[in-house]
Motif scaffolding. Structure first.
Motif, PDB file in Angstrom:
ATOM      1  N   ALA A 102       0.835  -1.203   0.000  1.00  0.00           N
ATOM      2  CA  ALA A 102       0.000   0.000   0.000  1.00  0.00           C
ATOM      3  C   ALA A 102       0.869   1.253   0.000  1.00  0.00           C
ATOM      4  CB  ALA A 102      -0.932  -0.009   1.211  1.00  0.00           C
ATOM      5  N   ARG A 103       1.913   1.254   0.846  1.00  0.00           N
ATOM      6  CA  ARG A 103       2.806   2.425   0.906  1.00  0.00           C
ATOM      7  C   ARG A 103       3.560   2.628  -0.400  1.00  0.00           C
ATOM      8  NH1 ARG A 103       3.526   0.673   6.499  1.00  0.00           N
ATOM      9  NH2 ARG A 103       5.192  -0.731   5.837  1.00  0.00           N
ATOM     10  N   SER A 104       3.886   1.538  -1.090  1.00  0.00           N
ATOM     11  CA  SER A 104       4.651   1.677  -2.335  1.00  0.00           C
ATOM     12  C   SER A 104       3.884   2.443  -3.398  1.00  0.00           C
ATOM     13  CB  SER A 104       5.044   0.285  -2.862  1.00  0.00           C
ATOM     14  OG  SER A 104       3.907  -0.424  -3.317  1.00  0.00           O
ATOM     15  N   CYS A 105       2.552   2.490  -3.292  1.00  0.00           N
ATOM     16  CA  CYS A 105       1.754   3.254  -4.255  1.00  0.00           C
ATOM     17  C   CYS A 105       1.998   4.754  -4.139  1.00  0.00           C
ATOM     18  CB  CYS A 105       0.271   2.961  -4.050  1.00  0.00           C
ATOM     19  SG  CYS A 105      -0.206   1.254  -4.397  1.00  0.00           S
ATOM     20  N   LEU A 106       2.601   5.193  -3.026  1.00  0.00           N
ATOM     21  CA  LEU A 106       2.867   6.614  -2.823  1.00  0.00           C
ATOM     22  C   LEU A 106       4.239   7.039  -3.337  1.00  0.00           C
ATOM     23  CD1 LEU A 106       1.574   6.991   0.863  1.00  0.00           C
ATOM     24  CD2 LEU A 106       0.312   7.420  -1.255  1.00  0.00           C
ATOM     25  N   CYS A 107       5.089   6.071  -3.689  1.00  0.00           N
ATOM     26  CA  CYS A 107       6.458   6.403  -4.115  1.00  0.00           C
ATOM     27  C   CYS A 107       6.437   7.048  -5.499  1.00  0.00           C
ATOM     28  CB  CYS A 107       7.327   5.153  -4.135  1.00  0.00           C
ATOM     29  SG  CYS A 107       7.527   4.358  -2.524  1.00  0.00           S
ATOM     30  N   CYS A 196      17.668   9.717   0.042  1.00  0.00           N
ATOM     31  CA  CYS A 196      16.635   9.462   1.039  1.00  0.00           C
ATOM     32  C   CYS A 196      15.491  10.447   0.814  1.00  0.00           C
ATOM     33  CB  CYS A 196      17.216   9.604   2.449  1.00  0.00           C
ATOM     34  SG  CYS A 196      16.076   9.184   3.764  1.00  0.00           S
ATOM     35  N   GLU A 197      14.296   9.932   0.595  1.00  0.00           N
ATOM     36  CA  GLU A 197      13.143  10.787   0.285  1.00  0.00           C
ATOM     37  C   GLU A 197      12.004  10.493   1.252  1.00  0.00           C
ATOM     38  OE1 GLU A 197      10.117  11.743  -3.480  1.00  0.00           O
ATOM     39  OE2 GLU A 197      12.046  10.733  -3.801  1.00  0.00           O
ATOM     40  N   ARG A 198      11.415  11.539   1.803  1.00  0.00           N
ATOM     41  CA  ARG A 198      10.300  11.395   2.734  1.00  0.00           C
ATOM     42  C   ARG A 198       8.987  11.375   1.969  1.00  0.00           C
ATOM     43  NH1 ARG A 198       7.263  15.210   5.985  1.00  0.00           N
ATOM     44  NH2 ARG A 198       8.502  16.903   5.083  1.00  0.00           N
ATOM     45  N   LEU A 199       8.136  10.390   2.265  1.00  0.00           N
ATOM     46  CA  LEU A 199       6.834  10.315   1.627  1.00  0.00           C
ATOM     47  C   LEU A 199       5.904  11.339   2.255  1.00  0.00           C
ATOM     48  CD1 LEU A 199       6.271   6.451   1.281  1.00  0.00           C
ATOM     49  CD2 LEU A 199       7.072   8.063  -0.454  1.00  0.00           C
ATOM     50  N   GLU A 200       5.279  12.131   1.431  1.00  0.00           N
ATOM     51  CA  GLU A 200       4.368  13.165   1.913  1.00  0.00           C
ATOM     52  C   GLU A 200       2.999  12.552   2.181  1.00  0.00           C
ATOM     53  OE1 GLU A 200       5.149  16.145   2.696  1.00  0.00           O
ATOM     54  OE2 GLU A 200       7.186  16.217   1.880  1.00  0.00           O
ATOM     55  N   VAL A 201       2.586  12.601   3.445  1.00  0.00           N
ATOM     56  CA  VAL A 201       1.293  12.061   3.850  1.00  0.00           C
ATOM     57  C   VAL A 201       0.564  13.119   4.663  1.00  0.00           C
ATOM     58  CG1 VAL A 201       0.099  10.248   5.119  1.00  0.00           C
ATOM     59  CG2 VAL A 201       2.218   9.709   3.904  1.00  0.00           C
ATOM     60  N   MET A 202      -0.709  13.345   4.353  1.00  0.00           N
ATOM     61  CA  MET A 202      -1.500  14.310   5.103  1.00  0.00           C
ATOM     62  C   MET A 202      -1.597  13.875   6.563  1.00  0.00           C
ATOM     63  SD  MET A 202      -5.429  15.519   4.419  1.00  0.00           S
ATOM     64  CE  MET A 202      -5.015  15.981   2.718  1.00  0.00           C
ATOM     65  N   GLY A 203      -1.266  14.782   7.481  1.00  0.00           N
ATOM     66  CA  GLY A 203      -1.285  14.463   8.893  1.00  0.00           C
ATOM     67  C   GLY A 203      -2.692  14.387   9.461  1.00  0.00           C
ATOM     68  N   GLY A 204      -2.763  13.959  10.716  1.00  0.00           N
ATOM     69  CA  GLY A 204      -4.051  13.855  11.381  1.00  0.00           C
ATOM     70  C   GLY A 204      -4.214  12.506  12.053  1.00  0.00           C
ATOM     71  N   GLU A 205      -5.156  12.436  12.977  1.00  0.00           N
ATOM     72  CA  GLU A 205      -5.382  11.204  13.718  1.00  0.00           C
ATOM     73  C   GLU A 205      -5.833  10.089  12.776  1.00  0.00           C
ATOM     74  OE1 GLU A 205      -7.958   9.603  17.580  1.00  0.00           O
ATOM     75  OE2 GLU A 205      -8.124  11.672  16.875  1.00  0.00           O
ATOM     76  N   GLY A 206      -5.220   8.938  12.923  1.00  0.00           N
ATOM     77  CA  GLY A 206      -5.596   7.801  12.103  1.00  0.00           C
ATOM     78  C   GLY A 206      -5.015   7.816  10.704  1.00  0.00           C
ATOM     79  N   ARG A 207      -4.157   8.776  10.406  1.00  0.00           N
ATOM     80  CA  ARG A 207      -3.553   8.851   9.073  1.00  0.00           C
ATOM     81  C   ARG A 207      -2.171   8.219   9.099  1.00  0.00           C
ATOM     82  NH1 ARG A 207      -6.631   9.590   4.951  1.00  0.00           N
ATOM     83  NH2 ARG A 207      -4.822  10.321   3.816  1.00  0.00           N
ATOM     84  N   ALA A 209       0.987   6.327   6.128  1.00  0.00           N
ATOM     85  CA  ALA A 209       1.341   6.103   4.721  1.00  0.00           C
ATOM     86  C   ALA A 209       0.573   4.914   4.158  1.00  0.00           C
ATOM     87  CB  ALA A 209       2.849   5.882   4.602  1.00  0.00           C
ATOM     88  N   ALA A 210       0.359   3.874   4.969  1.00  0.00           N
ATOM     89  CA  ALA A 210      -0.376   2.694   4.497  1.00  0.00           C
ATOM     90  C   ALA A 210      -1.820   3.052   4.171  1.00  0.00           C
ATOM     91  CB  ALA A 210      -0.316   1.585   5.541  1.00  0.00           C
ATOM     92  N   ILE A 211      -2.470   3.823   5.051  1.00  0.00           N
ATOM     93  CA  ILE A 211      -3.855   4.216   4.812  1.00  0.00           C
ATOM     94  C   ILE A 211      -3.955   5.125   3.592  1.00  0.00           C
ATOM     95  CG2 ILE A 211      -5.790   5.545   5.742  1.00  0.00           C
ATOM     96  CD1 ILE A 211      -5.072   4.480   8.486  1.00  0.00           C
ATOM     97  N   ALA A 212      -2.993   6.044   3.453  1.00  0.00           N
ATOM     98  CA  ALA A 212      -2.985   6.917   2.275  1.00  0.00           C
ATOM     99  C   ALA A 212      -2.798   6.105   0.995  1.00  0.00           C
ATOM    100  CB  ALA A 212      -1.881   7.961   2.413  1.00  0.00           C
ATOM    101  N   GLY A 213      -1.958   5.075   1.052  1.00  0.00           N
ATOM    102  CA  GLY A 213      -1.763   4.216  -0.115  1.00  0.00           C
ATOM    103  C   GLY A 213      -3.017   3.438  -0.466  1.00  0.00           C
ATOM    104  N   LEU A 214      -3.720   2.923   0.550  1.00  0.00           N
ATOM    105  CA  LEU A 214      -4.979   2.220   0.298  1.00  0.00           C
ATOM    106  C   LEU A 214      -6.007   3.171  -0.315  1.00  0.00           C
ATOM    107  CD1 LEU A 214      -5.423   0.036   3.516  1.00  0.00           C
ATOM    108  CD2 LEU A 214      -4.722  -0.726   1.248  1.00  0.00           C
ATOM    109  N   GLN A 215      -6.034   4.412   0.189  1.00  0.00           N
ATOM    110  CA  GLN A 215      -6.982   5.391  -0.343  1.00  0.00           C
ATOM    111  C   GLN A 215      -6.704   5.676  -1.812  1.00  0.00           C
ATOM    112  OE1 GLN A 215      -9.548   6.948   1.672  1.00  0.00           O
ATOM    113  NE2 GLN A 215     -10.267   7.288  -0.424  1.00  0.00           N
ATOM    114  N   LYS A 216      -5.423   5.774  -2.160  1.00  0.00           N
ATOM    115  CA  LYS A 216      -5.064   6.023  -3.558  1.00  0.00           C
ATOM    116  C   LYS A 216      -5.484   4.854  -4.434  1.00  0.00           C
ATOM    117  CE  LYS A 216      -1.146   7.129  -6.555  1.00  0.00           C
ATOM    118  NZ  LYS A 216       0.315   7.414  -6.621  1.00  0.00           N
ATOM    119  N   CYS A 217      -5.277   3.629  -3.939  1.00  0.00           N
ATOM    120  CA  CYS A 217      -5.686   2.455  -4.708  1.00  0.00           C
ATOM    121  C   CYS A 217      -7.192   2.428  -4.903  1.00  0.00           C
ATOM    122  CB  CYS A 217      -5.240   1.183  -3.995  1.00  0.00           C
ATOM    123  SG  CYS A 217      -3.460   0.904  -3.996  1.00  0.00           S
TER     124      CYS A 217
END
Length: 260
Positions: A102-107, A196-207, A209-217
């Motif tokens: 899931a996280r790899s979808c954000l790369c 070394c690159e940081r993945l940009e993920v919207m902050g907030g409770e329950g957020r 990189a894995a959840i962001a990747g699932l959302q993108k999928c």
């Protein structure tokens, strides 16, 4: 219709295998896959929650039967059964996949070989990709609690672990406590040639990189998910949409006996 619930599971207890099987009819392919899984994993398929993903198209050479490359992921069935029962009771059909996938979808534009590091509080998840396919995903006991100005020795040890995992030079980092300053320090610890690159993920409770990747999928259907399914001993997908009648019947009999 029941909604799908996309669920990302961590690397703990998960085994990855890259297999090559002769192509054939659906029934032949399934039987060969079961035999291969039984030979590759310490537990039989009936005791595992497992899934597979096709890699490329079947290859044929010198008149031989075409072979299909697969990525297989497996974990003990008991790890997922409780989650499946809980989500099914909420009215959804759970679909399990690996957090790393899931996280790899954000790369953004990843190279063929790279490493992903998702940093938690006390431990992190390190996943190595070769030719775009995860080869190993494991837990390392180093987390965000170790990030401080005096943790350079620990950062060097972390860098050695990363460099020893893959012959690549690209690292994607994710986690709630990751900053550009930490990314720069880690790049320095990794040495020349590493990026070394940081993945940009919207902050907030329950957020995460894995959840962001699932959302993108889910939104774009941009990443094929390797679905890990919980199977029953008969080899069919476990259906947990209704209560387990036999279990409750036994409890009722025991209750009546106790009353008598």
């Amino acid at each position: 219709p029941r909604a799908r619930a996309l669920c990302a599971i961590g690397a703990r207890g998960v085994s990855l295998r890259r297999l090559s099987l002769p192509a054939g009819t659906k029934e032949e392919f399934h039987q060969r896959l079961l035999l291969q899984i039984e030979g590759e994993f310490p537990l039989p398929p009936d005791e595992l929650a497992w899934g597979w993903q096709q890699l490329g198209v079947p290859k044929q050479s010198n008149g031989e039967i075409a072979k299909q490359e697969l990525l297989v992921a497996a974990v003990k069935k008991e790890v997922l059964v409780d989650y499946q029962e809980l989500i099914t009771a909420c009215g959804a059909n759970p679909v399990f996949t690996l957090s790393a996938l899931a996280r790899s979808c954000l790369c953004p534009q990843p190279p063929e070989s790279y490493v992903m590091l998702d940093i938690g509080n006390s431990q992190s998840e390190l996943t190595c990709f070769e030719k775009g396919v995860p080869t190993v995903s494991r837990i390392i006991f180093w987390g965000g609690d170790n990030i401080s100005g005096s943790a350079d020795a620990g950062l060097v040890a972390l860098a050695q672990t990363i460099k020893g995992s893959l012959a690549g030079t690209k690292l994607f980092v994710s986690g709630n406590k990751i900053s550009d300053e930490f990314t720069a320090r880690l790049t320095k610890a990794l040495g020349n040639g590493w990026q070394c690159e940081r993945l940009e993920v919207m902050g907030g409770e329950g957020r995460s990189a894995a959840i962001a990747g699932l959302q993108k999928c889910a939104d774009q259907d941009g990443c094929p998910l390797l679905a890990i399914r919980v199977k029953q001993s008969g080899g069919t997908t476990a259906s947990l949409a209704t209560p387990e009648v036999k279990k409750w019947a036994k409890r009722a009999v025991l209750l009546v006996a106790a009353v008598l």
